[in-house]
Design an enzyme around this catalytic site. Structure first.
Site, PDB file in Angstrom:
ATOM      1  CB  ALA A 249     -37.272  62.542 -11.988  1.00  0.00           C
TER       2      ALA A 249
ATOM      3  N   GLY B 277     -41.189  66.770 -10.248  1.00  0.00           N
ATOM      4  CA  GLY B 277     -41.838  66.297 -11.201  1.00  0.00           C
ATOM      5  C   GLY B 277     -43.399  65.709 -10.918  1.00  0.00           C
TER       6      GLY B 277
ATOM      7  CD  GLU C 239     -41.895  70.247 -13.000  1.00  0.00           C
ATOM      8  OE1 GLU C 239     -41.228  69.173 -12.697  1.00  0.00           O
ATOM      9  OE2 GLU C 239     -41.419  71.134 -13.405  1.00  0.00           O
TER      10      GLU C 239
ATOM     11  CD  GLU D  74     -37.862  69.817  -9.232  1.00  0.00           C
ATOM     12  OE1 GLU D  74     -37.937  70.508  -8.232  1.00  0.00           O
ATOM     13  OE2 GLU D  74     -38.767  69.221  -9.967  1.00  0.00           O
TER      14      GLU D  74
HETATM   15  C1  LIG Z   1     -35.723  65.497 -15.598  1.00  0.00           C
HETATM   16  C2  LIG Z   1     -35.775  66.188 -14.272  1.00  0.00           C
HETATM   17  C3  LIG Z   1     -37.456  65.923 -14.021  1.00  0.00           C
HETATM   18  C4  LIG Z   1     -37.959  66.090 -12.806  1.00  0.00           C
HETATM   19  C5  LIG Z   1     -37.189  66.835 -11.588  1.00  0.00           C
HETATM   20  C6  LIG Z   1     -37.477  65.848 -10.443  1.00  0.00           C
HETATM   21  O1  LIG Z   1     -38.586  65.478 -10.159  1.00  0.00           O
HETATM   22  S1  LIG Z   1     -36.068  65.632  -9.537  1.00  0.00           S
HETATM   23  C7  LIG Z   1     -36.725  64.734  -7.862  1.00  0.00           C
HETATM   24  C8  LIG Z   1     -37.439  65.573  -7.044  1.00  0.00           C
HETATM   25  N1  LIG Z   1     -37.783  65.065  -5.966  1.00  0.00           N
HETATM   26  C9  LIG Z   1     -37.142  65.093  -4.717  1.00  0.00           C
HETATM   27  O2  LIG Z   1     -36.032  65.452  -4.848  1.00  0.00           O
HETATM   28  C10 LIG Z   1     -37.402  64.149  -3.649  1.00  0.00           C
HETATM   29  C11 LIG Z   1     -36.462  63.502  -2.822  1.00  0.00           C
HETATM   30  N2  LIG Z   1     -36.976  62.695  -1.870  1.00  0.00           N
HETATM   31  C12 LIG Z   1     -37.382  63.136  -0.791  1.00  0.00           C
HETATM   32  O3  LIG Z   1     -37.271  64.248  -0.498  1.00  0.00           O
HETATM   33  C13 LIG Z   1     -37.543  62.183   0.500  1.00  0.00           C
HETATM   34  O4  LIG Z   1     -37.137  61.037   0.067  1.00  0.00           O
HETATM   35  C14 LIG Z   1     -39.299  61.754   0.554  1.00  0.00           C
HETATM   36  C15 LIG Z   1     -39.703  61.645  -0.900  1.00  0.00           C
HETATM   37  C16 LIG Z   1     -39.749  63.064   1.170  1.00  0.00           C
HETATM   38  C17 LIG Z   1     -39.428  60.696   1.601  1.00  0.00           C
HETATM   39  O5  LIG Z   1     -38.759  60.881   2.715  1.00  0.00           O
HETATM   40  P1  LIG Z   1     -38.655  59.666   3.847  1.00  0.00           P
HETATM   41  O6  LIG Z   1     -38.066  60.361   5.036  1.00  0.00           O
HETATM   42  O7  LIG Z   1     -39.797  58.994   4.075  1.00  0.00           O
HETATM   43  O8  LIG Z   1     -37.869  58.680   3.358  1.00  0.00           O
HETATM   44  P2  LIG Z   1     -36.108  58.577   2.519  1.00  0.00           P
HETATM   45  O9  LIG Z   1     -35.695  60.080   2.481  1.00  0.00           O
HETATM   46  O10 LIG Z   1     -35.541  57.994   3.399  1.00  0.00           O
HETATM   47  O11 LIG Z   1     -36.345  57.835   1.177  1.00  0.00           O
HETATM   48  C18 LIG Z   1     -36.857  56.647   0.983  1.00  0.00           C
HETATM   49  C19 LIG Z   1     -35.827  56.141   0.146  1.00  0.00           C
HETATM   50  O12 LIG Z   1     -36.372  56.459  -1.235  1.00  0.00           O
HETATM   51  C20 LIG Z   1     -35.225  56.936  -2.046  1.00  0.00           C
HETATM   52  N3  LIG Z   1     -35.817  58.221  -2.636  1.00  0.00           N
HETATM   53  C21 LIG Z   1     -36.461  58.936  -2.555  1.00  0.00           C
HETATM   54  N4  LIG Z   1     -36.868  60.008  -3.075  1.00  0.00           N
HETATM   55  C22 LIG Z   1     -36.163  59.509  -4.323  1.00  0.00           C
HETATM   56  C23 LIG Z   1     -36.185  59.687  -5.707  1.00  0.00           C
HETATM   57  N5  LIG Z   1     -36.849  60.979  -6.094  1.00  0.00           N
HETATM   58  N6  LIG Z   1     -35.350  59.145  -6.425  1.00  0.00           N
HETATM   59  C24 LIG Z   1     -34.711  57.808  -6.233  1.00  0.00           C
HETATM   60  N7  LIG Z   1     -34.790  57.598  -4.940  1.00  0.00           N
HETATM   61  C25 LIG Z   1     -35.637  58.292  -3.971  1.00  0.00           C
HETATM   62  C26 LIG Z   1     -34.136  57.355  -0.901  1.00  0.00           C
HETATM   63  O13 LIG Z   1     -32.984  57.516  -1.406  1.00  0.00           O
HETATM   64  C27 LIG Z   1     -34.278  56.094   0.213  1.00  0.00           C
HETATM   65  O14 LIG Z   1     -33.698  55.104  -0.376  1.00  0.00           O
HETATM   66  P3  LIG Z   1     -32.861  54.227   0.280  1.00  0.00           P
HETATM   67  O15 LIG Z   1     -32.147  53.129  -0.349  1.00  0.00           O
HETATM   68  O16 LIG Z   1     -33.683  53.672   1.451  1.00  0.00           O
HETATM   69  O17 LIG Z   1     -31.869  55.095   1.154  1.00  0.00           O
END
Ligand SMILES: CC/C=C\CC(=O)SCCNC(=O)CCNC(=O)[C@H](O)C(C)(C)COP(=O)(O)OP(=O)(O)OC[C@H]1O[C@@H](n2cnc3c(N)ncnc32)[C@H](O)[C@@H]1OP(=O)(O)O
Length: 663
Positions: free
Chosen positions: A36, A75, A78, A98
């Site tokens: 998400a 998500g 999932e 999460e």
């Molecule tokens: C109602 C609930 C339903 C569902 C539950 C969920 O799905 S909750 C979300 C679960 N997902 C996560 O927790 C993943 C979080 N992200 C990460 O672990 C890493 O960002 C990822 C995807 C492995 C990529 O890592 P990388 O080192 O390549 O990049 P970075 O972390 O610097 O991320 C790049 C930019 O993307 C933004 N971002 C990443 N994931 C999310 C996200 N899920 N939602 C929104 N934004 C996300 C991150 O903030 C960075 O943004 P920036 O502006 O460049 O700082």
């Protein structure tokens, strides 16, 4: 919301179109799905719910295959678990993180993963939120194939090859969820999780949700998952953890009071580094650098220390190699007892004893031995970086790299820029920190930098509370119940009472045998010094009697307010002085370096949640009671923020505007 709508529309079309025989779901640009959009949480953004359409995927009478590249997280995973098959690229990372955002996997994750891989493995993945490699996912049994080729092409080929085969056994919702000795298992896990969680509610709620998978039929379990998620979704802890997620990324976009910034300053390439001093810190730093693939020259001039240090580093690297399944020969560390061995490195990290005279001498020597463009870094926890820079011929190439013990484990690195540090030097140290897996935070040069400077009022309040009647256990219990892994006194014991004693001595505060409670014009508690002098541990009672102090009952509210608000107050002063660029920097320093509970978001975020006016009122109250304690005097910035209507934390910078720099 747009992606959710796209998934709903496309799945409905694919499932209902009789021309379509099988379906592959993939992501764009080599990434399946990171889950998400966390930025949408708490905002009024509409979009279709996904779970009904996910169930439509599972009950489809044609094979649906997930082609997983890059990440399948939250998500995203999932969604993949609703598909009938999962084909995964070998470099992909998968997980249900999460819990790290204060949530639980509420699109069926807690009900479906245990059915697929068993309850114990699902409990581990869901309560820790850890990401796993494709190979581990295959071993655990939640992906079907791991490949090195084009994943989408392979998934399409596979999807066509299974057309017409029965899908019954591929529908996870129809699988049983066996769990022998469920009561004993959940009791044990709950105990462990509570202990590890230190007050965080999401891990405990995750266990409850997985328990529902064992005790309830699938549909009711899904219902329970939703109910439990509802208790977390709008919680203060979820807000704090999501703030930490973004703050961790914000701090990498550093800036300096001069206007120099991360995006306009290019780091110098670094492949060969020297570490001077093989004490506890030097050993950990050497290991961290070597593990990241850097070539390291480790210098120690004292023979016994060299023997012990070399053995400790070799042991740590041997264990690391075993964990990675490689030979320890991959790590490149050369040892020398001569400082001249550092002549050809690009960056030096000095980690000798915390003594300015020793460090001055060393920086002078390094400046003449090293190449003119070598970066000279000091792993000091408090000393003046600018003064060290002034000992060298290129002060612009001197920065602080303040590691935290054990340096190969702790995630925090304070990169300290002096007034003369070049932006490129800061960029290089920040980049090196990132390479060795640290959360690096750029901070200005002042006594104690950010972390230790804020620790001063905190530790003084802990001692004052003992003077006034609290036992050390009462103080520690309040702090540990708040979520710190250790209270102030346990932490001091562990790190060695003599560490702070040495610093106080250097500051001219220690007067052996003297009991005076005013030093350098302000309230002072000599209890810690007396303990060190006498080697005694049950001191407070006799001390209070000798001082004529009347003991009173102190509750945990007062302990927390005085210890934490004085620390927070110093944080506002640091922002005012321009020593930290923003509240996120302070918060990440405390979360990654000082055991501040992540689910409380860091001290500045915590203050914003408590209410700045309440923090101000409490400080004013304690200041009236203790007028001889300057750190209880509310900072100007805190007053200014309150009189500006206590804006949310992301808008504090507008009030700070142009910080005057104390550099
Ligand atoms: C109602 C609930 C339903 C569902 C539950 C969920 O799905 S909750 C979300 C679960 N997902 C996560 O927790 C993943 C979080 N992200 C990460 O672990 C890493 O960002 C990822 C995807 C492995 C990529 O890592 P990388 O080192 O390549 O990049 P970075 O972390 O610097 O991320 C790049 C930019 O993307 C933004 N971002 C990443 N994931 C999310 C996200 N899920 N939602 C929104 N934004 C996300 C991150 O903030 C960075 O943004 P920036 O502006 O460049 O700082």
């Amino acid at each position: 919301a747009a992606v959710r709508q796209g998934i709903v529309d496309t799945v409905q079309k694919a499932v209902s179109d009789p021309q379509v025989k099988s379906v592959v779901i993939c992501g764009q640009n080599g990434i399946f799905c990171g889950g998400a959009d966390i930025k949408e949480f708490g905002k009024d953004i509409s979009g279709p719910p996904l779970v009904p359409v996910f169930h439509a995927i599972e009950s489809a009478d044609k094979p649906v295959v997930a082609a997983i590249e890059g990440s399948a997280l939250g998500g995203g995973l999932e969604l993949a678990l609703f598909c009938h098959y999962r084909i995964t690229h070998s470099k992909a990372r998968l997980g249900l993180p999460e819990v790290t955002l204060g949530l639980l996997p509420a699109a069926g994750g807690t009900q479906r993963l245990p059915r697929l891989i068993g309850v114990p493995a699902a409990l581990d993945l869901i309560t820790t939120g850890r990401h796993v490699t494709a190979a581990e996912a295959l071993k655990l049994g939640f992906v079907d194939q791991v490949i090195d080729q084009n994943t989408v092409e392979a998934a399409v080929k596979f999807a066509l090859s299974v057309v017409g085969q029965s899908l019954e056994s591929r529908r996870i919702s129809t699988l049983p969820c066996p769990c022998p000795d469920a009561d004993a298992l959940f009791e044990g896990v709950m105990q462990k999780v509570r202990q590890r969680a230190r007050g965080a509610i999401a891990p405990v709620t995750c266990v409850q949700a997985i328990q529902a998978a064992v005790t309830l039929p699938y549909a009711q379990g899904m219902q329970r998952e939703q109910e439990l998620m509802a208790t977390l979704f709008t919680s203060a802890q979820a807000r704090a953890l999501q703030y930490c997620f973004f703050s961790q990324r914000v701090v990498s976009r550093w800036s300096m009071p001069s206007g120099a910034r991360w995006d306009t300053s290019k780091p110098k390439p670094v492949t060969k580094v020297a570490v001077i001093g093989l004490g506890t810190m030097g050993r950990g730093i050497t290991v961290a650098l070597a593990q990241a693939g850097l070539s390291v020259v480790a210098v120690e001039t004292e023979q016994q220390q060299m023997i012990a240090g070399q053995r400790a580093v070799s042991d740590m690297l041997e264990r690391a190699a075993q964990r990675r399944g490689v030979s320890s020969a991959v790590y490149r560390v050369r040892y020398s007892m001569k400082l001249e061995a550092v002549a050809d490195v690009q960056l030096v990290i000095e980690a000798v004893f915390e003594d300015m005279v020793l460090k001055e001498q060393l920086f002078k020597q390094l400046s003449s031995i090293c190449k003119a463009d070598t970066l000279l870094c000091s792993n000091t926890s408090a000393l003046d970086i600018d003064h060290l820079a002034s000992q060298t011929r290129s002060p612009q190439l001197v920065v602080g790299m303040h590691f935290f013990a054990p340096a190969h484990v702790m995630k925090l690195l304070e990169v300290v820029h002096g007034p003369r540090s070049a932006p490129q030097a800061v960029a290089t140290a920040m980049e090196l920190g990132k390479r060795i897996g640290k959360v690096s935070v750029a901070v200005g040069n002042c006594r104690g930098f950010v972390g230790n400077r804020m620790l001063m009022p905190y530790s003084q309040e802990a001692l004052f509370l003992v003077e006034e009647g609290a036992s050390p256990e009462v103080v520690d219990r309040a702090l540990e119940e708040f979520g710190f892994p250790m209270g102030f006194f346990r932490m001091s014991d562990l790190s060695g009472l003599d560490v702070g004693w040495r610093v106080r001595k250097a500051d001219g505060l220690v007067k052996p045998g003297q009991m005076s409670r005013v030093r350098q014009g302000r309230r002072y508690c000599p209890l810690g010094d007396l303990l060190c002098e006498q080697g005694r541990f049950e001191l407070p009672r006799g001390y209070r009697a000798r001082q004529g102090l009347v003991s009173r009952r102190i509750d945990s509210k007062e302990v927390l307010e005085r210890c934490l608000y004085s620390l927070i107050n110093e944080g506002f002063r640091i922002l005012e002085d321009g020593i930290a660029a923003g509240p996120e920097d302070i918060d990440m320093i405390y979360v990654f370096g000082y055991g501040w509970p992540r689910h409380r978001g860091g001290p500045m975020f915590y203050a914003s949640q408590v209410g700045l006016d309440r923090v101000l009122q409490a400080l004013e109250h304690y200041q009236q009671l203790h007028p001889d304690v300057p750190h209880l005097q509310p900072s100007r910035l805190l007053r200014k923020l309150v009189s500006s209507g206590s804006p949310p934390i992301h808008r504090w910078k507008e009030v700070i505007k142009k910080p005057h720099s104390a550099l």
